[in-house]
Write a protein that holds these residues in place. Structure first.
Motif, mmCIF file in Angstrom:
data_model
loop_
_atom_site.group_PDB
_atom_site.id
_atom_site.type_symbol
_atom_site.label_atom_id
_atom_site.label_comp_id
_atom_site.label_asym_id
_atom_site.label_seq_id
_atom_site.Cartn_x
_atom_site.Cartn_y
_atom_site.Cartn_z
ATOM 1 N N VAL A 152 0.840 -1.199 0.000
ATOM 2 C CA VAL A 152 0.000 0.000 0.000
ATOM 3 C C VAL A 152 0.871 1.244 0.000
ATOM 4 C CG1 VAL A 152 -1.696 1.332 1.324
ATOM 5 C CG2 VAL A 152 -1.961 -1.144 1.111
ATOM 6 N N ASP A 153 1.912 1.272 0.821
ATOM 7 C CA ASP A 153 2.806 2.428 0.882
ATOM 8 C C ASP A 153 3.400 2.702 -0.495
ATOM 9 O OD1 ASP A 153 5.402 3.843 1.092
ATOM 10 O OD2 ASP A 153 4.977 3.827 3.240
ATOM 11 N N GLY A 154 3.983 1.676 -1.119
ATOM 12 C CA GLY A 154 4.475 1.782 -2.490
ATOM 13 C C GLY A 154 5.800 2.466 -2.675
ATOM 14 N N ARG A 155 6.371 3.052 -1.619
ATOM 15 C CA ARG A 155 7.639 3.770 -1.777
ATOM 16 C C ARG A 155 8.837 2.831 -1.852
ATOM 17 N NH1 ARG A 155 6.810 8.370 2.723
ATOM 18 N NH2 ARG A 155 5.914 6.591 3.797
ATOM 19 N N LYS A 156 8.694 1.608 -1.326
ATOM 20 C CA LYS A 156 9.734 0.581 -1.435
ATOM 21 C C LYS A 156 9.039 -0.662 -1.982
ATOM 22 C CE LYS A 156 12.361 2.313 2.471
ATOM 23 N NZ LYS A 156 12.758 2.063 3.859
ATOM 24 N N PRO A 157 8.761 -0.672 -3.275
ATOM 25 C CA PRO A 157 7.927 -1.727 -3.856
ATOM 26 C C PRO A 157 8.528 -3.123 -3.736
ATOM 27 C CG PRO A 157 8.884 -0.352 -5.576
ATOM 28 C CD PRO A 157 9.259 0.265 -4.272
ATOM 29 N N LEU A 158 7.616 -4.085 -3.627
ATOM 30 C CA LEU A 158 7.988 -5.493 -3.662
ATOM 31 C C LEU A 158 7.865 -5.945 -5.106
ATOM 32 C CD1 LEU A 158 5.921 -6.731 -0.602
ATOM 33 C CD2 LEU A 158 8.398 -6.626 -0.739
#
Length: 155
Positions: free
Chosen positions: A103-109
């Motif tokens: 959800v955060d998306g700043r350190k994507p998986l």
């Protein structure tokens, strides 16, 4: 299918600026569902419950029930996933940390979220949260905890 373009992005930004994620705000939608008997209500984050934030930022694509059938789902390049099956897809366990990171998306998986999903960590870092990363984390955590309540029962 058409890709969600600048109009969709403008709608999301307009909701952020208008503060539509605050309970009682114009366009905020109906009140969040009442907790089941014996279940504590969602505490919310500086006045924003996970249910309200989900309805404001997520339901347009993922649907109010999280099953991926929101009103914008058909206009997206990829169909939104069924969020009610997160636990089922993870052996019956809800991976809160992994969901928070997606959800955060700043350190994507790798393989999760992707370029079609907004980077909510950046979007929530605004005047409403005082540009405070701790408040952004709390807001995302409230959404993650709400997603936990949407999980389909059983395996």
């Amino acid at each position: 299918m058409r890709r969600l373009g600048s109009i969709g992005c403008l709608l999301i930004v307009a909701a952020l600026v208008a503060g539509a994620d605050k309970p009682g705000a114009p366009g905020a939608g109906p009140a969040p569902p009442k907790p089941a008997a014996g279940q504590a209500p969602a505490p919310g984050v500086h006045g924003v419950s996970g249910a309200n934030a989900y309805r404001t930022y997520c339901a347009s694509c993922h649907g109010t029930d999280g099953r991926g059938e929101g009103p914008l789902a058909e206009s997206l390049r990829f169909h939104p996933p069924d969020l009610s099956l997160i636990s089922k897809r993870n052996g019956g366990e809800f991976p809160a940390e992994k969901v928070h990171r997606i959800v955060d998306g700043r350190k994507p998986l790798p393989g999760h979220g992707g370029p079609d999903m907004p980077i909510w960590g950046d979007a929530f870092r605004n005047a409403d949260t005082g540009y405070d990363d701790a408040k952004v984390k709390e807001k995302i955590s409230s959404v993650v905890e709400y997603l936990r309540t949407l999980q389909a029962p059983g395996k």
